[in-house]
Scaffold this motif. Sequence first.
Motif, PDB file in Angstrom:
ATOM      1  N   ARG A 162      -6.382  -1.991  -8.592  1.00 60.71           N
ATOM      2  CA  ARG A 162      -6.063  -1.415  -7.289  1.00 60.71           C
ATOM      3  C   ARG A 162      -7.046  -1.902  -6.230  1.00 60.71           C
ATOM      4  O   ARG A 162      -6.652  -2.213  -5.104  1.00 60.71           O
ATOM      5  N   ALA A 163      -8.325  -1.987  -6.591  1.00 71.49           N
ATOM      6  CA  ALA A 163      -9.319  -2.503  -5.647  1.00 71.49           C
ATOM      7  C   ALA A 163      -9.019  -3.960  -5.285  1.00 71.49           C
ATOM      8  O   ALA A 163      -9.216  -4.379  -4.134  1.00 71.49           O
ATOM      9  N   ALA A 203     -10.876   1.374   1.790  1.00 68.91           N
ATOM     10  CA  ALA A 203     -10.655   1.698   0.378  1.00 68.91           C
ATOM     11  C   ALA A 203     -11.405   0.735  -0.529  1.00 68.91           C
ATOM     12  O   ALA A 203     -11.976   1.144  -1.556  1.00 68.91           O
ATOM     13  N   TYR A 225      -6.440  -3.889  -2.655  1.00 68.34           N
ATOM     14  CA  TYR A 225      -7.040  -3.604  -1.351  1.00 68.34           C
ATOM     15  C   TYR A 225      -7.710  -4.857  -0.789  1.00 68.34           C
ATOM     16  O   TYR A 225      -7.591  -5.155   0.409  1.00 68.34           O
ATOM     17  N   GLN A 280      -7.119   0.704   6.388  1.00 71.79           N
ATOM     18  CA  GLN A 280      -6.862   1.395   5.130  1.00 71.79           C
ATOM     19  C   GLN A 280      -7.356   0.592   3.932  1.00 71.79           C
ATOM     20  O   GLN A 280      -8.064   1.110   3.062  1.00 71.79           O
ATOM     21  N   SER A 281      -6.977  -0.681   3.882  1.00 71.98           N
ATOM     22  CA  SER A 281      -7.347  -1.498   2.728  1.00 71.98           C
ATOM     23  C   SER A 281      -8.838  -1.795   2.693  1.00 71.98           C
ATOM     24  O   SER A 281      -9.462  -1.767   1.622  1.00 71.98           O
ATOM     25  N   SER A 326     -18.880   3.287  -4.868  1.00 71.36           N
ATOM     26  CA  SER A 326     -18.919   4.312  -5.913  1.00 71.36           C
ATOM     27  C   SER A 326     -19.502   3.791  -7.217  1.00 71.36           C
ATOM     28  O   SER A 326     -19.885   4.596  -8.084  1.00 71.36           O
ATOM     29  N   GLY A 353     -15.034   1.661  -0.376  1.00 75.81           N
ATOM     30  CA  GLY A 353     -15.257   2.914  -1.083  1.00 75.81           C
ATOM     31  C   GLY A 353     -15.306   2.730  -2.582  1.00 75.81           C
ATOM     32  O   GLY A 353     -16.127   3.356  -3.274  1.00 75.81           O
ATOM     33  N   HIS A 354     -14.438   1.898  -3.113  1.00 71.87           N
ATOM     34  CA  HIS A 354     -14.448   1.647  -4.559  1.00 71.87           C
ATOM     35  C   HIS A 354     -15.751   0.993  -4.980  1.00 71.87           C
ATOM     36  O   HIS A 354     -16.363   1.394  -5.986  1.00 71.87           O
ATOM     37  N   LEU A 377       0.830  -1.207   0.000  1.00 74.14           N
ATOM     38  CA  LEU A 377       0.000   0.000   0.000  1.00 74.14           C
ATOM     39  C   LEU A 377       0.861   1.251   0.000  1.00 74.14           C
ATOM     40  O   LEU A 377       0.570   2.213  -0.723  1.00 74.14           O
TER      41      LEU A 377
END
Length: 404
Positions: free
Chosen positions: A227-228, A145, A231, A141-142, A152, A148-149, A68
């Motif tokens: 990237r997701a 995130a 995470y 954090q992971s 969205s 959140g992805h 990360l």
Amino acid sequence: MATGIKDIAQAVEASAVMKLLPDRPPRLLALGEPTHGAGAVLDARNALFRQLVEQEGYRTIAIESDCLMGLLVDGYVTSGTGTLDEVMEHGFSHDWGAFAGNRDLVRWMREHNEGRPASEQVRFAGFDGPLEITGAASPRQSLIALHGHLSSHVDADLLPCAAETLDRLLGPDDRWTEPAAMMDPARSFGRSEEAERLRLLTDDLVALLDARAPQLIAADSREGWHRARLYGRTAVGLLRYHFWMADTSQNRFSWLMGLRDSMMAGNLLALAERGPALVSAHNGHLQRDRSTTRMAGRPLEWWSAGALVSARLGEEYAFLATVLGTLRHHGVDTPPPDTVEGLLYALPEDRCVVGAAGLAASLGDTRPAPRVSPYYGYAPLDPAHLDRIDGIVFVKDAPESPES
């Protein structure tokens, strides 16, 4: 014997390495190191990696550092986000950012990428988990995130929970990063009701990420989806690691050692999906052999990241082990002449690359005994591993540097 080795030693260049790997360049080309931070070893790595990028088309360099945190370095080398000082301080774990060789590598990557289209740029990746020898990071954090992805781009009613639920279950980060938990399982939060609930929710979030891949890639980008996935892998790995930190059985440390290398392997396999990559880490993580150590008087063994990746990729994985002659400031003096290091030290070159198969053939049926290291931070080559190494990069001397 020394004459035979002299005949197969070549300069440390990309062309010499490729000759050791006929009919492939490998999707993952891993270069190990026998000790961390030795300036001469990092200099040899940097020079070879630059040639492999420029001559063989490699487009990712992956380092044994927090996956990360490495996103900060990647942003800098590809788009100039931040400053070199900032990314060296905040983009590396284990204090690797303090090593001049790593700074030189990042600086070169930024200079190489300047003005180039994205398809021709070289990317940076950390492939270690957010782990230290004293414990593991919070999965906050992971996990946040990842949520959140997904939130969205997919309908809220498909999500297994709201972000507020994750926040409540995660609680303060210090419950996850308690330093005493590494040696005292009772201090770990990894088997609490909240942690168990988080593991189930994370599993559902990762499943949703996979099930909605076409939608997510179309709505955002393939880069965003990758990237997701990072995470997701990290959240799953951290929650699993914390679970085993709370274990009280005699297999606890074997699980923890194996889980770290498993997280490394997962990140390397994900990089391999995206294209050819160069990998830098300790020889022990990249070898095809099983790793072993002793802890609290008990022998431990687990499969290294290199062994796990090699099992999946086969010939698409190649491993070069760096072998070192001296590290005098740590008491590692001229190697005994009857060791592999001693035979290589007798060569006139300060650096060379040698095919492991050719070296094994020159040694015949009898392999020398492993060199004994007086310094815990340096691991000599085990000659028994030669048959499962593609090549050796030999560095004769590693003098003391400011960050050693």
